[in-house]
Design a protein around this motif. Structure first.
Motif, short mmCIF file in Angstrom:
data_model
loop_
_atom_site.label_atom_id
_atom_site.label_comp_id
_atom_site.label_asym_id
_atom_site.label_seq_id
_atom_site.Cartn_x
_atom_site.Cartn_y
_atom_site.Cartn_z
N LEU A 99 -1.65 7.50 -0.64
CA LEU A 99 -1.83 5.98 -0.79
C LEU A 99 -1.50 5.37 0.27
O LEU A 99 -1.90 4.16 0.27
N VAL A 106 -6.89 -3.49 -8.06
CA VAL A 106 -5.96 -2.99 -9.11
C VAL A 106 -4.78 -4.10 -9.49
O VAL A 106 -4.63 -5.00 -8.41
N HIS A 144 4.30 -8.26 -4.43
CA HIS A 144 4.30 -8.37 -2.97
C HIS A 144 2.74 -8.23 -2.50
O HIS A 144 2.41 -8.58 -1.35
N LYS A 145 1.89 -8.27 -3.38
CA LYS A 145 0.40 -8.06 -3.09
C LYS A 145 -0.17 -9.33 -2.77
O LYS A 145 0.52 -10.54 -3.09
N ILE A 164 1.14 0.59 -6.41
CA ILE A 164 0.21 1.53 -6.99
C ILE A 164 1.29 2.83 -7.30
O ILE A 164 1.42 3.45 -8.19
N ASP A 214 7.39 7.24 2.44
CA ASP A 214 7.26 5.85 2.54
C ASP A 214 8.18 5.30 3.85
O ASP A 214 9.13 5.53 3.78
N LYS A 273 -11.08 2.77 5.78
CA LYS A 273 -11.10 3.90 4.71
C LYS A 273 -12.34 4.43 4.68
O LYS A 273 -12.41 5.75 4.58
N TYR A 287 -10.40 -3.30 7.45
CA TYR A 287 -9.85 -2.49 6.36
C TYR A 287 -11.04 -1.65 5.77
O TYR A 287 -10.67 -0.30 5.72
N1 LIG Z 1 -4.04 -2.56 -4.71
C1 LIG Z 1 -5.49 -2.48 -4.70
O1 LIG Z 1 -6.25 -3.34 -5.36
C2 LIG Z 1 -6.06 -1.46 -3.93
C3 LIG Z 1 -7.51 -1.30 -4.00
C4 LIG Z 1 -8.22 -0.35 -3.34
C5 LIG Z 1 -7.54 0.75 -2.71
N2 LIG Z 1 -6.21 0.47 -2.74
C6 LIG Z 1 -5.48 1.51 -1.77
O2 LIG Z 1 -4.45 2.07 -2.68
C7 LIG Z 1 -3.15 2.57 -1.48
C8 LIG Z 1 -2.03 1.83 -2.39
O3 LIG Z 1 -1.88 0.42 -2.36
P1 LIG Z 1 -0.96 -0.55 -2.74
O4 LIG Z 1 -1.68 -1.51 -3.58
O5 LIG Z 1 0.02 0.35 -3.72
O6 LIG Z 1 -0.40 -0.95 -1.76
P2 LIG Z 1 1.23 -1.31 -1.46
O7 LIG Z 1 1.13 -2.00 0.09
O8 LIG Z 1 1.93 -1.87 -2.34
O9 LIG Z 1 1.73 0.17 -0.86
C9 LIG Z 1 1.48 0.78 0.16
C10 LIG Z 1 2.89 1.67 0.56
O10 LIG Z 1 2.63 2.44 1.76
C11 LIG Z 1 3.64 2.19 2.47
N3 LIG Z 1 3.27 2.47 3.97
C12 LIG Z 1 2.45 1.63 4.56
N4 LIG Z 1 2.36 1.89 5.97
C13 LIG Z 1 2.89 3.17 5.95
C14 LIG Z 1 3.24 4.08 7.05
N5 LIG Z 1 2.61 4.03 8.32
N6 LIG Z 1 3.96 5.36 6.83
C15 LIG Z 1 4.52 5.41 5.43
N7 LIG Z 1 4.33 4.70 4.42
C16 LIG Z 1 3.67 3.60 4.71
C17 LIG Z 1 4.41 0.83 2.13
O11 LIG Z 1 5.53 0.76 2.58
C18 LIG Z 1 3.79 0.72 0.73
O12 LIG Z 1 5.01 1.12 -0.11
C19 LIG Z 1 -3.69 1.94 -0.46
O13 LIG Z 1 -4.22 3.17 0.37
C20 LIG Z 1 -4.62 0.90 -0.67
O14 LIG Z 1 -5.43 0.97 0.46
C21 LIG Z 1 -5.62 -0.37 -3.35
#
Ligand SMILES: NC(=O)c1ccc[n+]([C@@H]2O[C@H](COP(=O)([O-])OP(=O)(O)OC[C@H]3O[C@@H](n4cnc5c(N)ncnc54)[C@H](O)[C@@H]3O)[C@@H](O)[C@H]2O)c1
Length: 322
Positions: free
Chosen positions: A80, A178, A185-186, A20, A39, A152, A148
């Motif tokens: 995020l 999303v 990588h998801k 995201i 990050d 949240k 999880y």
């Molecule tokens: N992708 C979806 O469908 C979706 C749906 C609902 C909620 N979300 C929320 O959106 C947010 C972003 O999701 P995403 O899909 O981009 O996930 P993602 O895993 O691609 O990105 C998360 C990022 O956070 C970083 N990260 C993880 N732990 C960390 C830490 N301890 N310190 C610093 N950085 C850290 C990771 O390296 C990664 O770059 C998350 O909070 C996720 O729960 C995503």
């Protein structure tokens, strides 16, 4: 380097090197914001932000010194960073708690101490609400069925109390599922189905395929986040950012096979997995009224665009985390 025009509002995006973030950071920059990213690269990659002018800090959200340094000169935080997988949270609930619940607490606490009042929290719709009868909305009673989802809900609880106790403006945005560019990588259904098609393996559906989800294009989601940032609503607010369309996993597999030009691609079924909700889709009426949020993509368009990226560029994913 973070661009620094005198009028630019400075935003810290935690987890900005993930899926995201890779969509959001360039969108914020093109809207005139100066962006800093924190990050730890556990899931994302700095390569996702190639071409961006963001000031990227490699560090962990649970490390107070790293967070305090990243907050210097910042006007608002978009949080995020998290471990986003339901299945991984069932396998390792403690790690998920530590990053998501404690990590969110540390972010809020350091933001408060830095005297920054605006905070946007990436929450989730389906996993947080659980198996309530859809369409769910902001009045639905949360009953998470995965660690999880609990993490949240815990994050939202701290958002609520920090807004009330410290006068902060905190908006929790509950994302749907999303999809979009930079998602190789998801572990979600769209990515795993696309990989199965590309690698000529059967698509695996867990359960009988009747489970439903609500898919939202990353561009639409990021537009919703930007609207939350601009609105800067006082106190604590919660909004679902969703498409409002219910799609079964079996239907999703069918549309994806057709989009890929392989309508007869093999589909296999396995047992349902713990932690995954049955039916889920959300109403975005409240986000429409308060933020003017209205998704532009139809599911078929969003899947076609995501598929094109997966087929042409996905396999060259630079994160090495797939
Ligand atoms: N992708 C979806 O469908 C979706 C749906 C609902 C909620 N979300 C929320 O959106 C947010 C972003 O999701 P995403 O899909 O981009 O996930 P993602 O895993 O691609 O990105 C998360 C990022 O956070 C970083 N990260 C993880 N732990 C960390 C830490 N301890 N310190 C610093 N950085 C850290 C990771 O390296 C990664 O770059 C998350 O909070 C996720 O729960 C995503």
């Amino acid at each position: 380097m973070m661009t620094d025009t005198p009028s630019a509002k400075h935003i810290l995006v935690t987890g900005g090197c993930g899926f995201i973030g890779a969509n959001l950071v360039p969108m914020l920059e093109s809207s005139g914001y100066a962006v800093r990213v924190l990050d730890n690269l556990s899931k994302g990659s700095t390569d996702y932000l190639e071409g961006s002018t963001a000031d990227i800090r490699i560090g962990d959200i649970r490390d107070r010194a790293a967070v305090a340094a990243a907050l210097e000169g910042i006007d608002a935080v978009i949080h995020l960073a998290a471990y986003g997988s339901v299945v991984e949270s069932v396998a390792d609930p403690e790690d998920n708690f530590d990053v998501n619940a404690r990590g969110t607490f540390v972010m809020l606490d350091e933001t408060r101490k830095a005297g920054i009042s605006q905070f946007i929290f990436a929450s989730t719709g389906g996993a947080l609400i659980g198996n309530a009868e859809p369409p769910v909305d902001e009045t639905s009673l949360p009953r998470p069925i995965s660690p999880y989802g609990s993490s949240k809900l815990c994050g939202e609880a701290y958002c609520s109390s920090f807004a009330a106790a410290y006068g902060m403006s905190i908006t929790a945005l509950r994302f749907a599922n999303v999809i979009g560019l930079w998602s190789w990588h998801k572990k979600g259904a769209v990515t795993t189905f696309a990989k199965a098609i590309l690698e000529d393996r059967p698509i695996i559906i867990y359960g009988d395929g009747s489970a439903t989800r609500d898919f939202l294009m990353a561009d639409d989601l990021c537009d919703g986040i930007r609207r939350g940032l601009t609105a800067n609503l006082p106190g604590f607010n919660v909004f679902h950012l969703a498409s409002g369309r219910e799609v079964s996993v079996a239907e999703l597999a069918r549309i994806m096979c057709e989009t890929a030009g392989k309508p007869d691609h093999l589909i296999e079924r396995k047992d349902k997995r713990a932690g995954e909700v049955e039916r889920n889709f959300a109403s975005f009426e409240s986000a429409r009224t308060s933020l003017g949020f209205s998704p532009a993509y139809r599911l078929e368009e969003a899947l076609a665009e995501t598929w094109r990226w997966m087929a042409n560029e996905g396999a060259a994913d630079p994160s090495g985390k797939a």
